[in-house]
Design a protein around this motif. Structure first.
Motif, mmCIF file in Angstrom:
data_model
loop_
_atom_site.group_PDB
_atom_site.id
_atom_site.type_symbol
_atom_site.label_atom_id
_atom_site.label_comp_id
_atom_site.label_asym_id
_atom_site.label_seq_id
_atom_site.Cartn_x
_atom_site.Cartn_y
_atom_site.Cartn_z
ATOM 1 N N LEU A 25 -8.686 1.161 4.624
ATOM 2 C CA LEU A 25 -8.840 1.828 5.914
ATOM 3 C C LEU A 25 -7.904 3.028 6.059
ATOM 4 O O LEU A 25 -7.962 3.732 7.073
ATOM 5 N N VAL A 26 -7.083 3.267 5.056
ATOM 6 C CA VAL A 26 -6.141 4.385 5.130
ATOM 7 C C VAL A 26 -6.887 5.702 4.935
ATOM 8 O O VAL A 26 -7.710 5.846 4.028
ATOM 9 N N ALA A 77 -11.032 -10.015 17.431
ATOM 10 C CA ALA A 77 -11.283 -8.698 16.838
ATOM 11 C C ALA A 77 -10.530 -7.617 17.605
ATOM 12 O O ALA A 77 -9.984 -6.676 17.014
ATOM 13 N N MET A 78 -10.481 -7.750 18.942
ATOM 14 C CA MET A 78 -9.759 -6.775 19.756
ATOM 15 C C MET A 78 -8.257 -6.824 19.466
ATOM 16 O O MET A 78 -7.587 -5.787 19.396
ATOM 17 N N PHE A 79 -7.737 -8.033 19.272
ATOM 18 C CA PHE A 79 -6.320 -8.172 18.929
ATOM 19 C C PHE A 79 -6.019 -7.486 17.598
ATOM 20 O O PHE A 79 -5.029 -6.750 17.469
ATOM 21 N N ALA A 80 -6.878 -7.721 16.599
ATOM 22 C CA ALA A 80 -6.671 -7.104 15.289
ATOM 23 C C ALA A 80 -6.741 -5.587 15.382
ATOM 24 O O ALA A 80 -5.934 -4.869 14.778
ATOM 25 N N MET A 81 -7.704 -5.102 16.154
ATOM 26 C CA MET A 81 -7.844 -3.651 16.315
ATOM 27 C C MET A 81 -6.619 -3.063 17.008
ATOM 28 O O MET A 81 -6.114 -2.006 16.619
ATOM 29 N N ARG A 82 -6.144 -3.748 18.019
ATOM 30 C CA ARG A 82 -4.966 -3.271 18.750
ATOM 31 C C ARG A 82 -3.735 -3.218 17.843
ATOM 32 O O ARG A 82 -2.949 -2.275 17.891
ATOM 33 N N GLU A 83 -3.573 -4.242 16.977
ATOM 34 C CA GLU A 83 -2.438 -4.258 16.062
ATOM 35 C C GLU A 83 -2.526 -3.130 15.038
ATOM 36 O O GLU A 83 -1.524 -2.500 14.696
ATOM 37 N N LEU A 84 -3.733 -2.878 14.540
ATOM 38 C CA LEU A 84 -3.902 -1.799 13.569
ATOM 39 C C LEU A 84 -3.582 -0.442 14.190
ATOM 40 O O LEU A 84 -2.991 0.429 13.550
ATOM 41 N N ILE A 85 -3.985 -0.254 15.453
ATOM 42 C CA ILE A 85 -3.728 1.018 16.126
ATOM 43 C C ILE A 85 -2.255 1.156 16.501
ATOM 44 O O ILE A 85 -1.642 2.209 16.291
ATOM 45 N N SER A 86 -1.677 0.089 17.033
ATOM 46 C CA SER A 86 -0.305 0.168 17.522
ATOM 47 C C SER A 86 0.722 0.118 16.404
ATOM 48 O O SER A 86 1.679 0.895 16.391
ATOM 49 N N ASN A 87 0.555 -0.814 15.444
ATOM 50 C CA ASN A 87 1.556 -1.023 14.397
ATOM 51 C C ASN A 87 1.127 -0.521 13.026
ATOM 52 O O ASN A 87 1.895 -0.613 12.064
ATOM 53 N N GLN A 88 -0.118 -0.080 12.907
ATOM 54 C CA GLN A 88 -0.671 0.458 11.664
ATOM 55 C C GLN A 88 -0.673 -0.562 10.527
ATOM 56 O O GLN A 88 -0.677 -0.200 9.357
ATOM 57 N N ARG A 89 -0.707 -1.832 10.859
ATOM 58 C CA ARG A 89 -0.807 -2.849 9.816
ATOM 59 C C ARG A 89 -1.228 -4.179 10.418
ATOM 60 O O ARG A 89 -0.964 -4.471 11.586
ATOM 61 N N LEU A 90 -1.922 -4.979 9.591
ATOM 62 C CA LEU A 90 -2.254 -6.366 9.920
ATOM 63 C C LEU A 90 -1.665 -7.226 8.823
ATOM 64 O O LEU A 90 -1.882 -6.966 7.637
ATOM 65 N N ARG A 118 -3.500 -2.072 5.858
ATOM 66 C CA ARG A 118 -2.873 -0.900 6.467
ATOM 67 C C ARG A 118 -3.863 -0.216 7.400
ATOM 68 O O ARG A 118 -5.045 -0.088 7.078
ATOM 69 N N GLY A 119 -3.371 0.234 8.545
ATOM 70 C CA GLY A 119 -4.255 0.823 9.555
ATOM 71 C C GLY A 119 -3.941 2.263 9.869
ATOM 72 O O GLY A 119 -3.884 2.642 11.045
ATOM 73 N N VAL A 120 -3.725 3.095 8.841
ATOM 74 C CA VAL A 120 -3.428 4.512 9.067
ATOM 75 C C VAL A 120 -4.760 5.259 9.165
ATOM 76 O O VAL A 120 -5.187 5.940 8.239
#
Length: 761
Positions: free
Chosen positions: A466-467, A483-496, A517-519
Motif C-alpha cells: 500500500l506504500v 475495517a474502519m478501525f484499521a483504516m483509521r490506524e493506517l491513516i493516523s499512524n501509517q502502519r497496522l 505500512r500505510g504511506v
C-alpha cells in the motif's frame, strides 16, 4: 544464438533437471564441493544460484561451466544445445527421463489464454492500464494475468502440474499455512499477448508488467517460440517491423478504422536484439516483398538496431526498399498516447528511406510536421489556475474549488506525508463520481479502487503493497467497525501491526508479527462526513456541490456530449498529460521559512488540526511548483510566498468547513433555505427570521425527498438553528429560523485576515 537469448530460453530449473538435481525448498547439496548439508541456494525465478559454503555463484551458463568443468566457450555451446532442444534429457545414474510436456501444448495455452482474457475483462486496473497505453482491448487479442488462476475453485492438481510444465507456475518453497508445495505465478500482474505458430495456434506468451518496475517489465515463457501477432501472409508486399509487441499492437488496432494500413503485414521483434531465427526464416520466405518498414524506437539503441537489421535483411532481399519511420515521441505507442492515431499514420506516411552509408540512421523531424500537444503549463504563480483549467478539460464539470484541492491531496501519495480527503454529499449527489474522476488524473498504476473493504482485509496486504498508492473508497459508510478501525490506524499512524499464527516448515504453529505500512493518500465518499472527520486526523472534509447551478452545468455537459460537441480523445489526452505531471514530480523534502510567521484566525474551529493541514497543503503546493522553486545546499525545496497565497485560495472552502459547525451538505441546505426565506420576506415586507414555513413547502421549493428534507430539518433543530411549533392544529408543524448567521461575512473575514498576514511577510 546470443547470450541474452540463451538466458531467455534456458532456465536454471531445466539445467538442474538435466543433471538430475532436485532442489527442496530452493536448497540442494552443492555439487562443487563435499557438502553434507544443503548449502546451495537456487532462485528459479531469477535463474541464479549461490552456495553459502564455497561461495560458488552465477547464472545458468556459469552453472554448466562449473558443473562440467568447461571453458566459457564450451559452456556456451553446451547451453545452446540445451536451449535448442524441445525436450531436455535428464542425466540420472539409473535411467534417462525427460522434462514432461502437456499432451497438447497449444490447446492448453489456448485454454489458459481464454482465462487470461476473462481476467482482463474483470479487472479494472488492467483495463485502466490499457487505456493509459491507448490500447483498445476490445480490438486486440490481449489478456491479464492476475496470478489467481490456480487458487480457490480453480485449484486443480492437473492444472497446476501443466502450468508448472509450461512455466506459468514456479515451485516456490513450502506453503507456511498448509505445509504443501507453494507456487509463484509467472508474469504476475501482467498483460498477456499470445505468440502463434504457422498454424495460427498459440505456442507461447509474452507478458508485459502493468506495474512498470524499471528492471522487470518484459517476460516470456521458457522455450519461447511463435510470432506476434501471427505468421504473415506469404504474398505480403509490405512489412512493418516494430521493436516491441506493444508497438505492434498499437498499429494493429488501427487497422479497423484505416483501410490503407490493412495492406501492411505487421511483425513484432523482441527488442533491439530480438530479430530471432524464427523471424528471419519467415521473412526469407516472403518472396513478394517490396517494402520493409522499421518502426523502432527513436533512441540510439533503436536507431542502431534499425541500421543493423536493415543491412542484414538487405542481404536476404536485395531488391526490397527499406524505410524507417520518424516518430514524434519515443516510439509508436508513446506517440499514440501523447497525440492520436492520425499523427501515427501521418508519421508512417512520411517514412524515409534508410541511409545505409550512415553509422546511424539519420532522423530529422521538420518543425511544421509536429502537431502541438497539450502545452506544458509554465511554472508561474498562475500554475494552479492553469491546472484547474486542465482538470476541467479532462471532463470534470464544475466543483472549481473542490476539484483542485482534491487533485493536490491525491498527488501527495508520492510523499512521505500523504494527505487524505473525505467528500461528503447526499445520495446521488455525484460524490463518488467526483473522486473517481480525480483518480483518473493520477498515474493508473498507482491507483487502487475499492467499492467494499471487508473487516480484516486491510491486515492481509503485504507490508509495502500500500506504500506509494492512492486509495479510492467509493462508500465509506459501508465499512464495518473493524475495517474502519484499521483504516483509521493506517491513516493516523501509517502502519497496522498484528500478531498472527502460522505453521513453520515442521508444521508447528507459532506466532509472528505482521505489519502493513500505510504511506498512501486516500479519497473517500460518504453521506456522514462529520462522523469520520472527527475520527481521522489529517483528513480534509469537503462537500460536493449540490446546487441547482451545478445541476445545470452537468446537464449542459451531458447534452454537449450527446450532440458530439465533446471530444473524448481530447479529454483522454488531458488525463494522460496530468498523469505525466504527477509522474515527473520528485519527492523533495520541503522547508517553509514562513511557517512561524503565519497564524490562523482565532475564529477557526479545531485550530491545531487545521494548522497542520494548512502547512501540509503548502508543502504539497511547493512540491508541485518544484520546477520554479529553489533548493537548499542539502537538496531541500524552499517554500515561497506565492505557495502560501495559493494554499489559502485552494484550501479556503476546507477552512470554512473547520470554522463552521454545520457540515458541507447541511450548510448548503441552510444557505439555500435562508435565501428562499429572504426572498419570501421581501415580498411580504418582513424579516426573514419572522417567516414561518413547513417541510412540505421546502420539499416542493427545493425538489427534494421527504427523508432528506426531514434529516436536514432535524439536524438544524438539534443545533438550535431552527425552532418548531404547532401551527393551526396539532398535526401541522411550522418552522422558523432562530439563529440567522452571516456565514458569507465570516468566511470573507477569515480569508482577509490570512491574506493580510501573507502580504506582510
Amino acid at each position: 544464438m546470443e547470450i541474452s537469448e540463451i538466458k531467455q530460453k534456458l532456465t536454471l530449473q531445466e539445467v538442474l533437471l538435466h543433471y538430475g538435481l532436485e532442489p527442496k525448498n530452493n536448497m540442494l547439496k552443492c555439487p562443487f564441493h563435499s557438502d553434507k548439508t544443503a548449502s546451495l541456494q537456487v532462485n528459479l525465478e531469477k535463474n541464479f544460484y549461490n552456495c553459502h559454503a564455497c561461495s560458488k555463484t552465477g547464472d545458468v551458463i556459469q552453472f554448466v561451466q562449473d558443473y562440467e568443468k568447461l571453458s566459457k566457450h564450451e559452456a556456451l555451446n553446451k547451453c545452446k544445445t540445451l536451449a535448442s532442444s524441445t525436450n531436455i534429457e535428464v542425466q540420472n545414474t539409473n535411467k534417462t527421463i525427460r522434462i514432461p510436456q502437456t499432451a497438447n501444448h497449444s490447446a492448453f495455452l489456448t485454454k489458459m489464454f481464454l482465462s487470461f482474457r476473462k481476467g482482463l475483462l474483470c479487472s479494472d486496473p488492467a483495463k485502466d492500464y490499457c487505456h493509459s497505453r491507448a490500447l483498445n482491448f476490445d480490438e486486440l487479442e490481449v489478456g491479464f494475468n492476475s496470478g489467481q488462476f490456480h487458487h480457490g475453485a480453480r485449484k486443480d492438481e492437473k492444472l497446476i502440474q501443466e502450468c508448472v510444465e509450461v512455466g506459468l507456475l514456479i515451485p516456490y518453497g513450502t506453503n507456511s499455512r498448509t505445509g504443501g508445495q507453494s507456487y509463484k505465478p509467472f508474469g504476475n500482474k501482467c498483460l498477456v499477448f499470445p505468440l502463434k505458430n504457422q498454424e495460427n495456434k498459440i505456442v507461447s506468451f509474452y507478458f508485459r508488467s502493468t506495474l512498470d518496475h524499471k528492471d522487470s517489465r518484459h517476460f516470456y515463457l521458457k522455450n519461447r517460440s511463435g510470432l506476434y501477432p501471427n505468421y504473415p501472409n506469404r504474398e505480403a508486399k509490405k512489412l512493418i517491423l516494430t521493436e516491441s509487441i506493444i508497438d505492434a499492437a498499437s498499429l494493429l488496432q488501427l487497422r479497423s478504422t484505416n483501410l490503407e494500413l490493412r495492406k501492411y503485414e505487421i511483425l513484432a521483434c523482441f527488442g533491439t536484439n530480438g530479430l530471432t531465427n524464427e523471424l528471419l526464416e519467415i521473412i526469407k520466405q516472403l518472396i513478394e516483398l517490396e517494402e520493409i518498414i522499421f518502426c523502432f524506437d527513436m533512441d540510439e539503441a533503436g536507431q542502431k538496431a534499425t541500421l543493423k537489421y536493415a543491412k542484414l535483411l538487405q542481404s536476404i532481399h536485395p531488391k526490397v526498399v527499406f524505410y524507417s519511420v520518424q516518430f514524434i515521441d519515443k516510439d509508436v505507442n508513446e506517440t499514440l498516447v501523447a497525440y492520436d492515431e492520425t499523427t501515427v499514420l501521418d508519421c508512417l506516411e512520411k517514412r524515409k528511406p534508410i541511409d545505409f552509408s550512415s553509422s546511424l540512421t539519420s532522423f530529422s523531424i521538420e518543425k511544421e510536421t509536429v502537431p502541438t500537444p497539450l502545452e506544458q503549463p509554465k511554472m508561474t504563480t498562475d500554475l494552479f489556475f492553469q491546472l484547474n483549467d486542465l482538470i476541467e478539460k479532462s471532463g470534470i464539470v464544475g466543483e472549481q474549488d473542490s476539484r483542485l484541492l482534491l487533485f493536490i491531496i491525491a498527488s501527495s501519495y508520492k510523499t512521505k506525508h500523504p494527505l487524505h480527503a473525505i467528500v461528503q454529499g447526499s445520495s446521488g449527489s455525484g460524490k463518488t463520481h467526483l473522486i473517481s474522476k480525480i483518480a483518473d488524473l493520477m498515474p493508473q498504476e498507482d491507483v487502487l479502487r475499492f467499492t467494499r473493504i471487508t473487516e480484516s482485509s486491510l491486515y492481509n496486504w503485504g507490508e509495502y503493497e500500500l506504500v506509494g498508492k492512492l486509495l479510492i473508497i467509493e462508500d465509506l459508510d459501508g465499512l464495518k467497525d473493524e475495517a474502519m478501525f484499521a483504516m483509521r490506524e493506517l491513516i493516523s499512524n501509517q502502519r497496522l501491526s498484528s500478531s498472527v499464527s502460522i505453521k513453520d516448515k515442521k508444521g508447528n504453529i507459532k506466532a509472528v508479527k505482521k505489519e502493513v505500512r500505510g504511506v498512501f493518500s486516500s479519497l473517500s465518499a460518504t453521506t456522514k462526513g462529520e462522523i469520520y472527520e472527527d475520527n481521522m486526523s489529517r483528513s480534509f472534509l469537503l462537500a460536493v456541490d449540490e446546487s441547482s447551478e451545478q445541476s445545470r452545468r452537468i446537464i449542459a455537459y451531458q447534452n454537449r456530449r450527446y450532440a458530439g460537441e465533446v471530444s473524448h480523445q481530447s479529454e483522454e489526452k488531458t488525463k494522460h498529460f496530468l498523469q505525466n505531471i504527477i509522474r515527473n514530480l520528485m519527492p523533495y523534502h520541503v522547508i517553509n521559512p514562513f511557517a512561524t510567521r503565519l497564524e490562523l484566525p482565532e475564529e477557526v474551529h479545531k485550530i491545531r488540526r487545521l494548522n497542520e493541514m494548512f502547512q501540509s497543503i503548502v508543502r504539497q503546493i511547493t512540491l508541485i511548483n518544484q520546477q520554479n522553486r529553489k533548493l537548499t545546499e542539502d537538496g531541500k525545496l524552499i517554500t515561497q510566498v506565492e505557495d502560501l497565497k495559493q494554499a489559502t485560495e485552494v484550501l479556503f472552502e476546507s477552512i470554512v468547513l473547520k470554522v463552521d459547525e454545520l457540515d458541507g451538505s447541511l450548510r448548503q441546505f441552510f444557505e439555500k433555505l435562508k435565501a428562499y426565506l429572504s426572498k419570501k420576506a421581501h415580498k411580504e415586507n418582513a424579516n426573514g427570521s419572522e417567516i414561518d414555513f413547513t417541510q412540505r413547502e421546502i420539499r416542493q421549493a427545493f425538489n427534494m425527498s421527504k427523508a432528506q428534507c426531514s434529516r436536514y430539518m432535524n439536524s438544524l433543530i438539534e443545533l438550535e438553528y431552527l425552532t418548531s411549533k404547532y401551527a393551526g392544529n396539532l398535526r401541522k408543524i411550522a418552522y422558523r429560523v432562530d439563529y440567522w448567521d452571516d456565514y458569507q461575512k465570516l468566511r470573507q473575514t477569515i480569508k482577509e485576515k490570512i491574506l493580510r498576514q501573507i502580504e506582510q511577510l
